[in-house]
Scaffold this motif. Sequence first.
Motif, PDB file in Angstrom:
ATOM      1  N   LEU A 254      11.231  -6.545   8.366  1.00 45.48           N
ATOM      2  CA  LEU A 254      10.821  -6.974   6.998  1.00 45.48           C
ATOM      3  C   LEU A 254       9.587  -7.575   6.483  1.00 45.48           C
ATOM      4  CD1 LEU A 254      12.631 -10.407   9.329  1.00 45.48           C
ATOM      5  CD2 LEU A 254      13.486  -9.215   7.789  1.00 45.48           C
ATOM      6  N   GLY A 255       9.643  -7.397   5.256  1.00 45.57           N
ATOM      7  CA  GLY A 255       8.796  -7.634   4.322  1.00 45.57           C
ATOM      8  C   GLY A 255       9.304  -6.934   3.030  1.00 45.57           C
ATOM      9  N   ALA A 256       8.268  -6.375   2.056  1.00 51.40           N
ATOM     10  CA  ALA A 256       8.535  -6.599   0.942  1.00 51.40           C
ATOM     11  C   ALA A 256       9.144  -4.773   0.617  1.00 51.40           C
ATOM     12  CB  ALA A 256       7.627  -6.906  -0.495  1.00 51.40           C
ATOM     13  N   ALA A 257       9.997  -4.517  -0.262  1.00 57.83           N
ATOM     14  CA  ALA A 257      11.043  -3.437  -0.440  1.00 57.83           C
ATOM     15  C   ALA A 257       9.219  -2.608  -0.866  1.00 57.83           C
ATOM     16  CB  ALA A 257      12.318  -2.974  -1.178  1.00 57.83           C
ATOM     17  N   SER A 258       8.520  -2.505  -1.552  1.00 56.49           N
ATOM     18  CA  SER A 258       7.495  -1.791  -2.083  1.00 56.49           C
ATOM     19  C   SER A 258       6.803  -1.557  -1.182  1.00 56.49           C
ATOM     20  CB  SER A 258       6.660  -2.231  -4.041  1.00 56.49           C
ATOM     21  OG  SER A 258       6.858  -3.555  -2.929  1.00 56.49           O
ATOM     22  N   VAL A 259       6.629  -2.478  -0.426  1.00 56.48           N
ATOM     23  CA  VAL A 259       5.576  -1.592   0.801  1.00 56.48           C
ATOM     24  C   VAL A 259       6.416  -0.819   1.546  1.00 56.48           C
ATOM     25  CG1 VAL A 259       4.340  -2.265   2.553  1.00 56.48           C
ATOM     26  CG2 VAL A 259       4.264  -3.847   0.474  1.00 56.48           C
ATOM     27  N   LEU A 260       7.124  -2.182   2.927  1.00 55.88           N
ATOM     28  CA  LEU A 260       8.174  -0.704   3.275  1.00 55.88           C
ATOM     29  C   LEU A 260       8.808   0.415   3.257  1.00 55.88           C
ATOM     30  CD1 LEU A 260      10.621  -3.650   5.061  1.00 55.88           C
ATOM     31  CD2 LEU A 260       8.300  -2.841   5.940  1.00 55.88           C
ATOM     32  N   VAL A 261       9.876   0.277   2.142  1.00 56.01           N
ATOM     33  CA  VAL A 261      10.165   1.797   2.113  1.00 56.01           C
ATOM     34  C   VAL A 261       9.240   2.722   1.356  1.00 56.01           C
ATOM     35  CG1 VAL A 261      11.166   2.928   0.162  1.00 56.01           C
ATOM     36  CG2 VAL A 261      12.106   0.679   0.542  1.00 56.01           C
ATOM     37  N   PRO A 262       7.917   3.138   0.805  1.00 61.07           N
ATOM     38  CA  PRO A 262       7.263   3.663   0.833  1.00 61.07           C
ATOM     39  C   PRO A 262       6.804   4.709   2.556  1.00 61.07           C
ATOM     40  CG  PRO A 262       7.160   2.552  -0.442  1.00 61.07           C
ATOM     41  CD  PRO A 262       7.735   1.477  -0.318  1.00 61.07           C
ATOM     42  N   GLU A 263       6.931   3.401   3.008  1.00 61.85           N
ATOM     43  CA  GLU A 263       5.717   3.916   4.837  1.00 61.85           C
ATOM     44  C   GLU A 263       7.092   4.431   4.981  1.00 61.85           C
ATOM     45  OE1 GLU A 263       3.164  -0.399   5.279  1.00 61.85           O
ATOM     46  OE2 GLU A 263       5.017   0.106   5.847  1.00 61.85           O
ATOM     47  N   TRP A 264       8.065   3.766   4.716  1.00 65.01           N
ATOM     48  CA  TRP A 264       9.304   4.496   6.191  1.00 65.01           C
ATOM     49  C   TRP A 264       9.894   6.100   4.962  1.00 65.01           C
ATOM     50  CZ3 TRP A 264      14.243   5.727   3.315  1.00 65.01           C
ATOM     51  CH2 TRP A 264      15.261   6.219   4.873  1.00 65.01           C
ATOM     52  N   VAL A 265       9.587   5.944   3.704  1.00 61.30           N
ATOM     53  CA  VAL A 265       9.563   7.467   3.663  1.00 61.30           C
ATOM     54  C   VAL A 265       8.866   8.434   4.157  1.00 61.30           C
ATOM     55  CG1 VAL A 265       9.821   8.881   1.448  1.00 61.30           C
ATOM     56  CG2 VAL A 265      10.905   6.712   1.504  1.00 61.30           C
ATOM     57  N   ASP A 266       7.740   7.867   4.116  1.00 62.81           N
ATOM     58  CA  ASP A 266       6.203   9.050   4.263  1.00 62.81           C
ATOM     59  C   ASP A 266       6.713   9.106   6.505  1.00 62.81           C
ATOM     60  OD1 ASP A 266       5.072   8.661   2.265  1.00 62.81           O
ATOM     61  OD2 ASP A 266       3.039   7.014   3.334  1.00 62.81           O
ATOM     62  N   GLU A 267       7.172   7.763   6.785  1.00 67.17           N
ATOM     63  CA  GLU A 267       7.383   8.328   7.844  1.00 67.17           C
ATOM     64  C   GLU A 267       9.269   9.371   8.097  1.00 67.17           C
ATOM     65  OE1 GLU A 267       9.614   5.682  11.432  1.00 67.17           O
ATOM     66  OE2 GLU A 267       8.254   4.644  10.472  1.00 67.17           O
ATOM     67  N   ILE A 268       9.679   9.526   7.474  1.00 65.15           N
ATOM     68  CA  ILE A 268      10.780  10.533   7.556  1.00 65.15           C
ATOM     69  C   ILE A 268      10.497  11.753   7.454  1.00 65.15           C
ATOM     70  CG2 ILE A 268      11.858  10.318   5.344  1.00 65.15           C
ATOM     71  CD1 ILE A 268      13.533   9.002   8.872  1.00 65.15           C
ATOM     72  N   LEU A 269       9.855  11.924   6.491  1.00 65.59           N
ATOM     73  CA  LEU A 269       8.921  12.869   6.053  1.00 65.59           C
ATOM     74  C   LEU A 269       7.997  13.988   6.517  1.00 65.59           C
ATOM     75  CD1 LEU A 269       9.057  12.593   1.830  1.00 65.59           C
ATOM     76  CD2 LEU A 269      10.987  14.173   3.177  1.00 65.59           C
ATOM     77  N   ALA A 270       7.285  12.881   7.492  1.00 62.39           N
ATOM     78  CA  ALA A 270       6.355  13.065   8.044  1.00 62.39           C
ATOM     79  C   ALA A 270       6.853  14.826   8.910  1.00 62.39           C
ATOM     80  CB  ALA A 270       5.740  12.455   9.294  1.00 62.39           C
TER      81      ALA A 270
END
Length: 241
Positions: free
Chosen positions: A225-241
Amino acid sequence: MHKPQNIVILTGAGISAESGIDTFRSDGRPEKQGTWEQHRIEDVATPEGFARDPDLVLNFYDMRRADVQTKQPNAAHHALARLDREWNARADRALLIVTQNVDDLHERAGAQCVHHMHGELLSALCSACLERSPWTGPMIGRPACPQCGETALRPDVVWFGEMPYDMESIYGALRGADLFVSIGTSGAVYPAAGFVQDARSMGVQTLELNLERSEGSGWFDETRLGAASVLVPEWVDEILA
Protein backbone atom coordinates in the motif's frame (compact mmCIF):
# COMPACT_ATOMS: atom_id res chain seq x y z
CA MET A 1 9.04 -13.41 -4.79
CA HIS A 2 10.79 -15.56 -7.39
CA LYS A 3 12.14 -13.96 -10.53
CA PRO A 4 9.39 -14.16 -13.20
CA GLN A 5 9.81 -14.48 -16.95
CA ASN A 6 6.44 -13.33 -18.28
CA ILE A 7 4.62 -10.46 -16.58
CA VAL A 8 1.12 -9.03 -17.10
CA ILE A 9 0.48 -5.64 -15.45
CA LEU A 10 -3.00 -4.18 -15.02
CA THR A 11 -3.19 -0.44 -14.36
CA GLY A 12 -6.21 1.56 -13.25
CA ALA A 13 -7.20 5.11 -12.42
CA GLY A 14 -4.94 5.25 -9.39
CA ILE A 15 -1.78 5.40 -11.48
CA SER A 16 -2.99 8.45 -13.42
CA ALA A 17 -4.59 10.23 -10.47
CA GLU A 18 -1.16 11.50 -9.41
CA SER A 19 -0.87 13.19 -12.80
CA GLY A 20 -4.06 15.12 -12.06
CA ILE A 21 -6.51 13.00 -14.02
CA ASP A 22 -9.81 12.62 -12.19
CA THR A 23 -10.72 9.10 -11.15
CA PHE A 24 -14.01 7.37 -11.86
CA ARG A 25 -15.24 7.78 -8.27
CA SER A 26 -14.62 10.51 -5.73
CA ASP A 27 -12.53 9.82 -2.66
CA GLY A 28 -15.34 10.99 -0.39
CA ARG A 29 -14.21 14.60 -0.10
CA PRO A 30 -16.79 17.08 -1.45
CA GLU A 31 -14.02 19.27 -2.88
CA LYS A 32 -12.57 16.34 -4.87
CA GLN A 33 -15.41 14.84 -6.84
CA GLY A 34 -14.70 12.44 -9.70
CA THR A 35 -15.28 13.67 -13.24
CA TRP A 36 -18.06 11.14 -13.84
CA GLU A 37 -20.03 12.33 -10.81
CA GLN A 38 -20.91 15.56 -12.58
CA HIS A 39 -23.16 13.42 -14.79
CA ARG A 40 -25.14 10.25 -14.45
CA ILE A 41 -23.19 7.30 -15.84
CA GLU A 42 -26.25 6.38 -17.89
CA ASP A 43 -26.10 9.76 -19.64
CA VAL A 44 -22.43 9.87 -20.68
CA ALA A 45 -21.09 6.32 -20.62
CA THR A 46 -23.65 4.13 -22.36
CA PRO A 47 -24.70 3.65 -26.00
CA GLU A 48 -28.24 4.58 -24.93
CA GLY A 49 -27.04 7.87 -23.47
CA PHE A 50 -25.23 8.69 -26.70
CA ALA A 51 -28.31 7.91 -28.77
CA ARG A 52 -30.49 10.05 -26.46
CA ASP A 53 -28.24 13.14 -26.24
CA PRO A 54 -25.15 12.91 -28.46
CA ASP A 55 -24.18 16.55 -27.89
CA LEU A 56 -23.94 15.99 -24.14
CA VAL A 57 -21.73 12.93 -24.61
CA LEU A 58 -19.52 14.50 -27.27
CA ASN A 59 -19.00 17.63 -25.19
CA PHE A 60 -18.20 15.53 -22.11
CA TYR A 61 -15.47 13.62 -23.93
CA ASP A 62 -14.23 16.71 -25.76
CA MET A 63 -13.50 18.28 -22.37
CA ARG A 64 -11.79 15.15 -21.10
CA ARG A 65 -9.73 14.85 -24.31
CA ALA A 66 -8.56 18.43 -24.04
CA ASP A 67 -7.75 18.03 -20.35
CA VAL A 68 -5.70 14.85 -20.71
CA GLN A 69 -3.43 16.55 -23.22
CA THR A 70 -2.39 19.03 -20.52
CA LYS A 71 -1.27 16.25 -18.14
CA GLN A 72 2.13 14.59 -17.89
CA PRO A 73 3.25 11.05 -17.02
CA ASN A 74 4.39 10.61 -13.43
CA ALA A 75 7.14 8.49 -11.87
CA ALA A 76 4.97 5.36 -11.98
CA HIS A 77 4.39 5.68 -15.74
CA HIS A 78 8.09 6.28 -16.35
CA ALA A 79 9.08 3.29 -14.21
CA LEU A 80 6.74 0.97 -16.13
CA ALA A 81 8.05 2.33 -19.43
CA ARG A 82 11.58 1.51 -18.26
CA LEU A 83 10.46 -2.01 -17.31
CA ASP A 84 8.68 -2.40 -20.65
CA ARG A 85 11.85 -1.41 -22.49
CA GLU A 86 14.34 -3.47 -20.51
CA TRP A 87 12.21 -6.57 -19.93
CA ASN A 88 11.09 -6.98 -23.53
CA ALA A 89 14.65 -6.45 -24.79
CA ARG A 90 15.31 -10.13 -24.05
CA ALA A 91 13.76 -12.79 -26.28
CA ASP A 92 13.10 -15.17 -23.39
CA ARG A 93 10.92 -12.70 -21.45
CA ALA A 94 7.67 -10.90 -22.15
CA LEU A 95 5.76 -8.06 -20.49
CA LEU A 96 2.33 -6.64 -21.30
CA ILE A 97 0.71 -3.58 -19.75
CA VAL A 98 -3.09 -3.80 -19.77
CA THR A 99 -4.68 -0.51 -18.79
CA GLN A 100 -8.23 0.40 -17.89
CA ASN A 101 -7.29 4.04 -18.42
CA VAL A 102 -8.25 5.92 -21.57
CA ASP A 103 -5.37 8.41 -21.30
CA ASP A 104 -2.09 8.05 -23.22
CA LEU A 105 0.31 8.58 -20.31
CA HIS A 106 1.86 5.10 -20.57
CA GLU A 107 2.75 5.76 -24.20
CA ARG A 108 4.01 9.27 -23.56
CA ALA A 109 6.30 7.85 -20.88
CA GLY A 110 7.72 5.49 -23.52
CA ALA A 111 5.86 2.20 -22.99
CA GLN A 112 5.14 0.30 -26.18
CA CYS A 113 3.46 -2.97 -25.14
CA VAL A 114 0.15 -1.45 -23.95
CA HIS A 115 -3.41 -2.72 -24.44
CA HIS A 116 -6.17 -0.18 -23.76
CA MET A 117 -9.04 -2.48 -22.82
CA HIS A 118 -11.45 0.44 -22.34
CA GLY A 119 -10.37 2.38 -25.42
CA GLU A 120 -8.54 5.68 -25.83
CA LEU A 121 -9.56 9.31 -25.51
CA LEU A 122 -7.20 10.33 -28.31
CA SER A 123 -8.91 8.07 -30.81
CA ALA A 124 -12.16 8.37 -32.77
CA LEU A 125 -14.35 5.45 -33.80
CA CYS A 126 -16.56 5.81 -36.87
CA SER A 127 -20.00 4.25 -36.41
CA ALA A 128 -20.37 4.04 -40.19
CA CYS A 129 -17.17 2.29 -41.33
CA LEU A 130 -15.98 1.08 -37.87
CA GLU A 131 -12.48 2.39 -38.54
CA ARG A 132 -10.42 4.16 -35.87
CA SER A 133 -8.46 7.37 -36.35
CA PRO A 134 -6.09 9.31 -34.07
CA TRP A 135 -8.02 12.27 -32.69
CA THR A 136 -6.94 15.22 -30.55
CA GLY A 137 -9.59 17.85 -31.28
CA PRO A 138 -13.31 18.21 -30.55
CA MET A 139 -16.07 16.06 -32.03
CA ILE A 140 -19.01 18.28 -31.07
CA GLY A 141 -19.07 19.89 -34.54
CA ARG A 142 -19.62 16.50 -36.21
CA PRO A 143 -16.35 16.38 -38.21
CA ALA A 144 -16.08 13.90 -41.06
CA CYS A 145 -14.43 10.52 -40.58
CA PRO A 146 -10.92 10.62 -42.11
CA GLN A 147 -11.48 7.11 -43.47
CA CYS A 148 -14.92 7.24 -45.11
CA GLY A 149 -16.05 10.88 -44.93
CA GLU A 150 -19.23 10.18 -42.97
CA THR A 151 -20.13 12.39 -40.00
CA ALA A 152 -20.51 9.43 -37.65
CA LEU A 153 -17.59 9.76 -35.25
CA ARG A 154 -17.88 8.83 -31.58
CA PRO A 155 -15.29 8.58 -28.80
CA ASP A 156 -13.29 5.36 -29.11
CA VAL A 157 -14.12 4.54 -25.49
CA VAL A 158 -15.76 1.36 -24.24
CA TRP A 159 -19.05 2.26 -22.60
CA PHE A 160 -21.04 0.23 -20.10
CA GLY A 161 -22.70 -2.64 -21.91
CA GLU A 162 -19.96 -2.82 -24.58
CA MET A 163 -17.24 -5.46 -24.82
CA PRO A 164 -13.74 -4.35 -23.71
CA TYR A 165 -11.03 -4.47 -26.36
CA ASP A 166 -8.32 -7.11 -26.85
CA MET A 167 -9.78 -9.61 -24.39
CA GLU A 168 -8.54 -12.65 -26.31
CA SER A 169 -4.98 -11.29 -26.34
CA ILE A 170 -5.18 -10.33 -22.66
CA TYR A 171 -6.36 -13.76 -21.55
CA GLY A 172 -3.70 -15.34 -23.74
CA ALA A 173 -1.03 -13.26 -22.01
CA LEU A 174 -2.43 -14.23 -18.59
CA ARG A 175 -2.27 -17.91 -19.50
CA GLY A 176 1.40 -17.53 -20.38
CA ALA A 177 2.32 -15.35 -17.38
CA ASP A 178 3.99 -16.31 -14.13
CA LEU A 179 3.42 -12.90 -12.47
CA PHE A 180 0.31 -10.70 -12.51
CA VAL A 181 0.57 -7.20 -11.02
CA SER A 182 -2.37 -4.88 -10.41
CA ILE A 183 -1.60 -1.17 -9.93
CA GLY A 184 -4.04 1.52 -8.84
CA THR A 185 -7.27 -0.37 -9.41
CA SER A 186 -10.45 -0.49 -7.33
CA GLY A 187 -11.11 -4.17 -8.01
CA ALA A 188 -14.74 -3.28 -8.71
CA VAL A 189 -15.03 -3.10 -12.51
CA TYR A 190 -15.29 -6.36 -14.42
CA PRO A 191 -13.87 -8.11 -16.36
CA ALA A 192 -10.60 -6.54 -15.19
CA ALA A 193 -11.51 -7.13 -11.54
CA GLY A 194 -11.58 -10.86 -12.28
CA PHE A 195 -8.07 -11.06 -13.74
CA VAL A 196 -6.51 -11.82 -10.35
CA GLN A 197 -8.86 -14.76 -9.83
CA ASP A 198 -8.10 -16.04 -13.33
CA ALA A 199 -4.38 -15.69 -12.64
CA ARG A 200 -4.63 -17.46 -9.28
CA SER A 201 -6.58 -20.34 -10.84
CA MET A 202 -3.71 -20.87 -13.29
CA GLY A 203 -1.02 -20.79 -10.60
CA VAL A 204 0.25 -17.33 -11.52
CA GLN A 205 1.91 -15.32 -8.76
CA THR A 206 -0.04 -12.14 -7.94
CA LEU A 207 0.93 -8.74 -6.53
CA GLU A 208 -1.16 -5.66 -5.80
CA LEU A 209 0.26 -2.13 -5.59
CA ASN A 210 -2.45 0.26 -4.46
CA LEU A 211 -3.12 3.36 -2.40
CA GLU A 212 -5.50 1.33 -0.23
CA ARG A 213 -6.87 -2.20 -0.14
CA SER A 214 -9.14 -2.90 -3.09
CA GLU A 215 -12.27 -5.02 -3.28
CA GLY A 216 -10.09 -7.83 -4.64
CA SER A 217 -7.14 -7.55 -2.25
CA GLY A 218 -7.95 -10.89 -0.64
CA TRP A 219 -7.13 -12.69 -3.89
CA PHE A 220 -3.55 -11.41 -4.14
CA ASP A 221 -0.51 -13.24 -2.80
CA GLU A 222 0.88 -9.89 -1.67
CA THR A 223 -0.48 -6.33 -1.35
CA ARG A 224 1.71 -3.25 -0.94
CA LEU A 225 0.00 0.00 0.00
CA GLY A 226 1.14 3.50 -0.91
CA ALA A 227 1.28 6.03 -3.71
CA ALA A 228 1.89 4.54 -7.16
CA SER A 229 4.62 7.11 -7.85
CA VAL A 230 6.56 5.62 -4.92
CA LEU A 231 5.61 1.92 -4.98
CA VAL A 232 5.97 1.32 -8.71
CA PRO A 233 9.55 2.66 -9.12
CA GLU A 234 10.58 0.70 -6.01
CA TRP A 235 9.07 -2.51 -7.40
CA VAL A 236 10.61 -1.97 -10.86
CA ASP A 237 14.05 -1.48 -9.27
CA GLU A 238 13.49 -4.69 -7.33
CA ILE A 239 12.36 -6.75 -10.32
CA LEU A 240 15.22 -5.50 -12.53
CA ALA A 241 17.90 -6.01 -9.87
